[in-house]
Motif scaffolding. Sequence first.
Motif, short mmCIF file in Angstrom:
data_model
loop_
_atom_site.label_atom_id
_atom_site.label_comp_id
_atom_site.label_asym_id
_atom_site.label_seq_id
_atom_site.Cartn_x
_atom_site.Cartn_y
_atom_site.Cartn_z
N MET A 183 23.20 60.45 76.64
CA MET A 183 24.25 59.63 76.03
C MET A 183 23.72 58.23 75.73
O MET A 183 23.90 57.72 74.63
CB MET A 183 25.44 59.57 77.00
N ASP A 184 23.05 57.64 76.69
CA ASP A 184 22.50 56.30 76.47
C ASP A 184 21.44 56.30 75.38
O ASP A 184 21.36 55.36 74.59
CB ASP A 184 21.94 55.73 77.77
N GLU A 185 20.63 57.35 75.33
CA GLU A 185 19.62 57.45 74.28
C GLU A 185 20.28 57.48 72.90
O GLU A 185 19.85 56.79 71.98
CB GLU A 185 18.77 58.70 74.50
N GLY A 186 21.33 58.26 72.76
CA GLY A 186 22.06 58.33 71.49
C GLY A 186 22.72 57.01 71.14
O GLY A 186 22.69 56.56 70.00
N LEU A 187 23.33 56.36 72.13
CA LEU A 187 23.97 55.07 71.88
C LEU A 187 22.94 53.99 71.55
O LEU A 187 23.22 53.08 70.76
CB LEU A 187 24.83 54.66 73.08
N ASP A 188 21.75 54.09 72.12
CA ASP A 188 20.67 53.16 71.77
C ASP A 188 20.31 53.29 70.29
O ASP A 188 20.06 52.29 69.61
CB ASP A 188 19.44 53.39 72.63
N VAL A 189 20.28 54.51 69.80
CA VAL A 189 19.98 54.73 68.37
C VAL A 189 21.10 54.12 67.52
O VAL A 189 20.82 53.42 66.54
CB VAL A 189 19.81 56.24 68.06
N LEU A 190 22.35 54.37 67.88
CA LEU A 190 23.46 53.81 67.12
C LEU A 190 23.42 52.29 67.16
O LEU A 190 23.63 51.62 66.14
CB LEU A 190 24.80 54.33 67.65
N GLU A 191 23.11 51.73 68.30
CA GLU A 191 22.99 50.28 68.43
C GLU A 191 21.87 49.75 67.52
O GLU A 191 22.02 48.73 66.85
CB GLU A 191 22.72 49.89 69.88
N GLY A 192 20.74 50.45 67.50
CA GLY A 192 19.65 50.06 66.61
C GLY A 192 20.07 50.11 65.15
O GLY A 192 19.69 49.24 64.35
N ALA A 193 20.86 51.10 64.80
CA ALA A 193 21.34 51.21 63.41
C ALA A 193 22.25 50.04 63.07
O ALA A 193 22.11 49.42 62.01
CB ALA A 193 22.08 52.53 63.24
N LEU A 194 23.17 49.72 63.95
CA LEU A 194 24.09 48.60 63.71
C LEU A 194 23.32 47.30 63.55
O LEU A 194 23.58 46.52 62.63
CB LEU A 194 25.10 48.51 64.86
N LYS A 195 22.38 47.07 64.45
CA LYS A 195 21.58 45.84 64.41
C LYS A 195 20.78 45.76 63.12
O LYS A 195 20.79 44.73 62.43
CB LYS A 195 20.64 45.81 65.63
N THR A 196 20.11 46.83 62.77
CA THR A 196 19.27 46.85 61.57
C THR A 196 20.09 46.60 60.32
O THR A 196 19.73 45.77 59.47
CB THR A 196 18.52 48.19 61.46
N VAL A 197 21.19 47.31 60.17
CA VAL A 197 22.02 47.18 58.97
C VAL A 197 22.66 45.80 58.91
O VAL A 197 22.68 45.17 57.84
CB VAL A 197 23.08 48.31 58.92
N TYR A 198 23.13 45.29 60.02
CA TYR A 198 23.74 43.96 60.03
C TYR A 198 22.72 42.89 59.65
O TYR A 198 22.99 42.04 58.81
CB TYR A 198 24.33 43.66 61.41
N GLU A 199 21.54 42.94 60.26
CA GLU A 199 20.53 41.93 59.97
C GLU A 199 20.04 42.03 58.53
O GLU A 199 19.84 41.01 57.87
CB GLU A 199 19.37 42.05 60.96
N ARG A 200 19.86 43.24 58.04
CA ARG A 200 19.42 43.44 56.66
C ARG A 200 20.42 42.83 55.69
O ARG A 200 20.05 42.16 54.73
CB ARG A 200 19.23 44.93 56.39
N LYS A 201 21.70 43.05 55.95
CA LYS A 201 22.76 42.53 55.08
C LYS A 201 22.77 41.02 55.09
O LYS A 201 22.91 40.38 54.05
CB LYS A 201 24.11 43.09 55.51
N HIS A 202 22.64 40.42 56.26
CA HIS A 202 22.73 38.98 56.36
C HIS A 202 21.46 38.26 55.93
O HIS A 202 21.53 37.09 55.54
CB HIS A 202 23.20 38.58 57.75
N GLU A 203 20.33 38.93 55.98
CA GLU A 203 19.10 38.34 55.45
C GLU A 203 19.16 38.29 53.93
O GLU A 203 18.60 37.39 53.31
CB GLU A 203 17.89 39.13 55.90
N ALA A 204 19.83 39.25 53.33
CA ALA A 204 19.90 39.35 51.87
C ALA A 204 20.91 38.38 51.26
O ALA A 204 20.84 38.08 50.08
CB ALA A 204 20.26 40.77 51.46
N GLN A 205 21.85 37.88 52.07
CA GLN A 205 22.87 36.97 51.55
C GLN A 205 22.34 35.55 51.48
O GLN A 205 21.69 35.07 52.40
CB GLN A 205 24.11 37.01 52.44
N PRO A 206 22.64 34.86 50.38
CA PRO A 206 22.23 33.45 50.29
C PRO A 206 22.99 32.60 51.28
O PRO A 206 24.14 32.87 51.60
CB PRO A 206 22.58 33.06 48.85
N VAL A 207 22.33 31.57 51.79
CA VAL A 207 22.93 30.69 52.80
C VAL A 207 23.72 29.60 52.15
O VAL A 207 23.53 29.09 51.15
CB VAL A 207 21.86 30.09 53.72
#
Length: 149
Positions: free
Chosen positions: A125-149
């Motif tokens: 369960m923790d292994e699966g949630l770690d993957v989901l957490e990694g997905a959330l982090k990656t997608v969130y950071e990618r989106k916010h890096e692409a947005q102009p400040v």
Amino acid sequence: MDAPGPGGLGGTFAGNPVSCAAALAVLEQFEQQDLNARANELGDHFQKRAREWQKRWPMIGDVRGLGAMQAIELVQSQDKREPASDETRQITQYCYEHGVITISAGSYGNVVRLLMPLVITDAQMDEGLDVLEGALKTVYERKHEAQPV
């Protein structure tokens, strides 16, 4: 099986004795392994982690579920509750590529649904949630890096 008259058990799946025996065996396993309680444990564990994610990443609008069936709704921001459908697709793809099967759902395709097997171990369960957490982090950071400040 002698009680019903001829044609009394119609339909493809109705009254099949093998299916009935399998259903009874499943119900016995639910009782013996206390799988209803396990479902609640899994749900509580998911909710605890998902609520922490919600504090870190405002794209998580809602966390909901019952027992082992859980979901997170993704939005553009917690202030603007517009669906984040593209981000949801990216998250489900990331999870798939890292060995975790999720499904997107909802009217706008912005809900990540999870249904954990009741026999999953805590480590799995923790292994699966770690993957989901990694997905959330990656997608969130990618989106916010692409947005102009």
